[in-house]
Design an enzyme around this catalytic site. Sequence first.
Site, PDB file in Angstrom:
ATOM      1  N   SER A  69       0.817  -1.215  -0.170  1.00  0.00           N
ATOM      2  CA  SER A  69       0.002  -0.068  -0.020  1.00  0.00           C
ATOM      3  C   SER A  69       0.744   1.385   0.141  1.00  0.00           C
ATOM      4  O   SER A  69       1.693   1.524  -0.965  1.00  0.00           O
ATOM      5  CB  SER A  69      -0.812   0.104   1.225  1.00  0.00           C
ATOM      6  OG  SER A  69      -1.869   0.633   0.881  1.00  0.00           O
ATOM      7  N   HIS A 123      -7.967  -5.562   0.677  1.00  0.00           N
ATOM      8  CA  HIS A 123      -6.762  -4.844   0.742  1.00  0.00           C
ATOM      9  C   HIS A 123      -5.839  -5.262   1.682  1.00  0.00           C
ATOM     10  O   HIS A 123      -6.354  -5.328   2.971  1.00  0.00           O
ATOM     11  CB  HIS A 123      -7.088  -3.382   0.793  1.00  0.00           C
ATOM     12  CG  HIS A 123      -5.991  -2.370   0.782  1.00  0.00           C
ATOM     13  ND1 HIS A 123      -4.877  -2.345  -0.333  1.00  0.00           N
ATOM     14  CD2 HIS A 123      -5.196  -1.644   1.879  1.00  0.00           C
ATOM     15  CE1 HIS A 123      -4.262  -1.423  -0.084  1.00  0.00           C
ATOM     16  NE2 HIS A 123      -4.439  -1.154   1.367  1.00  0.00           N
TER      17      HIS A 123
HETATM   18  C1  GTR Z   1      -5.486   4.616   1.739  1.00  0.00           C
HETATM   19  C2  GTR Z   1      -4.747   5.363   0.811  1.00  0.00           C
HETATM   20  C3  GTR Z   1      -4.257   4.425  -0.212  1.00  0.00           C
HETATM   21  C4  GTR Z   1      -3.225   3.212   0.421  1.00  0.00           C
HETATM   22  C5  GTR Z   1      -3.906   2.866   1.587  1.00  0.00           C
HETATM   23  C6  GTR Z   1      -2.793   2.176   2.604  1.00  0.00           C
HETATM   24  O1  GTR Z   1      -6.102   5.123   2.798  1.00  0.00           O
HETATM   25  O2  GTR Z   1      -5.843   6.050   0.199  1.00  0.00           O
HETATM   26  O3  GTR Z   1      -3.460   5.146  -1.268  1.00  0.00           O
HETATM   27  O4  GTR Z   1      -1.827   3.841   0.431  1.00  0.00           O
HETATM   28  O5  GTR Z   1      -4.390   3.924   2.656  1.00  0.00           O
HETATM   29  O6  GTR Z   1      -1.594   2.777   2.496  1.00  0.00           O
HETATM   30  O7  GTR Z   1      -3.234   1.189   3.340  1.00  0.00           O
END
Ligand code: GTR
Length: 452
Positions: A290, A431
């Site tokens: 991420s 995610h």
């Molecule tokens: C989210 C962000 C993403 C990603 C994510 C993370 O809130 O919008 O770009 O980086 O966090 O790091 O888990």
Amino acid sequence: MVPYLSMDGRQRRENRFHSPWQRVSRRGGLWGLVLSMVGLPTAWSGTGPNYDEAKVPAYTLPDPLTCLDGTPVRTRRVWEQRRRPEILWLFEEHVYGRAPTRPPGMWWEVIEEDRNALGGRAVRREVSVWLRGDRGGPRMDLLLYLPAAATRPRPVFLGLNFMGNHTVHPDPGIRITDHWVPNDRRGTVVENRATSSSRGVAASNWPVERILARGYGLATVYCGDLEPDFPEGWKLGVRAALSPAGTNHVFAPEEWGAIAAWAWGLSRAMDYLQTDREVDPRGVVLIGHSRLGKAALWAGARDPRFALVIANESGEGGAALTRRRFGERIADLNRRFPHWFCGRYKQYDDREDDLPVDSHELIALMAPRPVYVGSASEDLWADPRGEFLAALEAGVVYRLYGRRGLDVSEMPPIGQSVGQWIGYHIRAGRHDLTAWDWEQYLDFADRHLRPR
Ligand code: GTR
């Protein structure tokens, strides 16, 4: 003016050459042209993020194989001497910002070592790196696990973690960070200080025993040692500590943001790893999830000492094509995380087409080293298809080296890993960085580094 060309003879709806008139209509007709001339956004204008593939606007990617002055790149030499430095510079000036070089006084000390860790399966070492040289300056703590049975230097995965080194494994021997950490819902962090109940809370993201059993070491650093992740966090991190003005520093538009600070820290970790006699310095694999996947890509682009780079669900500002405007967009990043990118990046809110680079070129900066992009099916915010297309388009640079990139032209089915020198998968689920993702990355690393 950056050259825009359709790439590689593959005409796709999302990647076409546009005549000036087509550009006008793409911006919403003459009215769109007027809006863009007076400086108002004209791209996707629905409310909220777009998750509908049919609403992805037509766009044209900058061509990695055409220099800013129009010179075509047909050889490795022109790529390495002209186009690659140019693309790197564009990312620096417009996206992540410029970082300083290694402070001359930087030094480190091994503060702890257990050659019988994890029930005899591992060597555990903790190293404090004094980044500015003085003990009053910033300190980064590196945790290193190596397979106990190793008889020669091991390849090592290196990745930043989100909450402290002690969260990657319940091993009671890991020191608990004394740096600022984000409070968590479970209450394992109290007033931004980690407690012992946070030991191992991120263990599902770091299958340490499995990594060791496959013949690799694991090195990790808490990203907050470089910069705590909140808008004012830079005052507690290297961006203040390395500036003569300290916390009064005023950032120029092209100066580093937090992602560049985290990436810089990865290179400082590499400085140490190169000197560790139990680590193979030509086998350091960068991995990041991420926001830390964005940092891994930027670190890998800047620092050719990394042998292989893995970006897990790095999304917008990482591996996902910005111009698709699918899921998260530049304006979302700048609004929610104003500290991540350089000041100039804010100019590109709702103006993705004006950004002189896109993420396929970031991935191409790894060439000819192997690189892997991982997506997840429910992680639409990170735009899996945009990550796939970027990985695909980066292949033109690998071809200069006679290396095959993704080796497919369509997205693979969920749960299937593809690619030669560029790897890609889309995992079922949300995610996350899971054991399944790690298996694909370990297999890919095996193919390129042969650790056994
Ligand atoms: C989210 C962000 C993403 C990603 C994510 C993370 O809130 O919008 O770009 O980086 O966090 O790091 O888990």
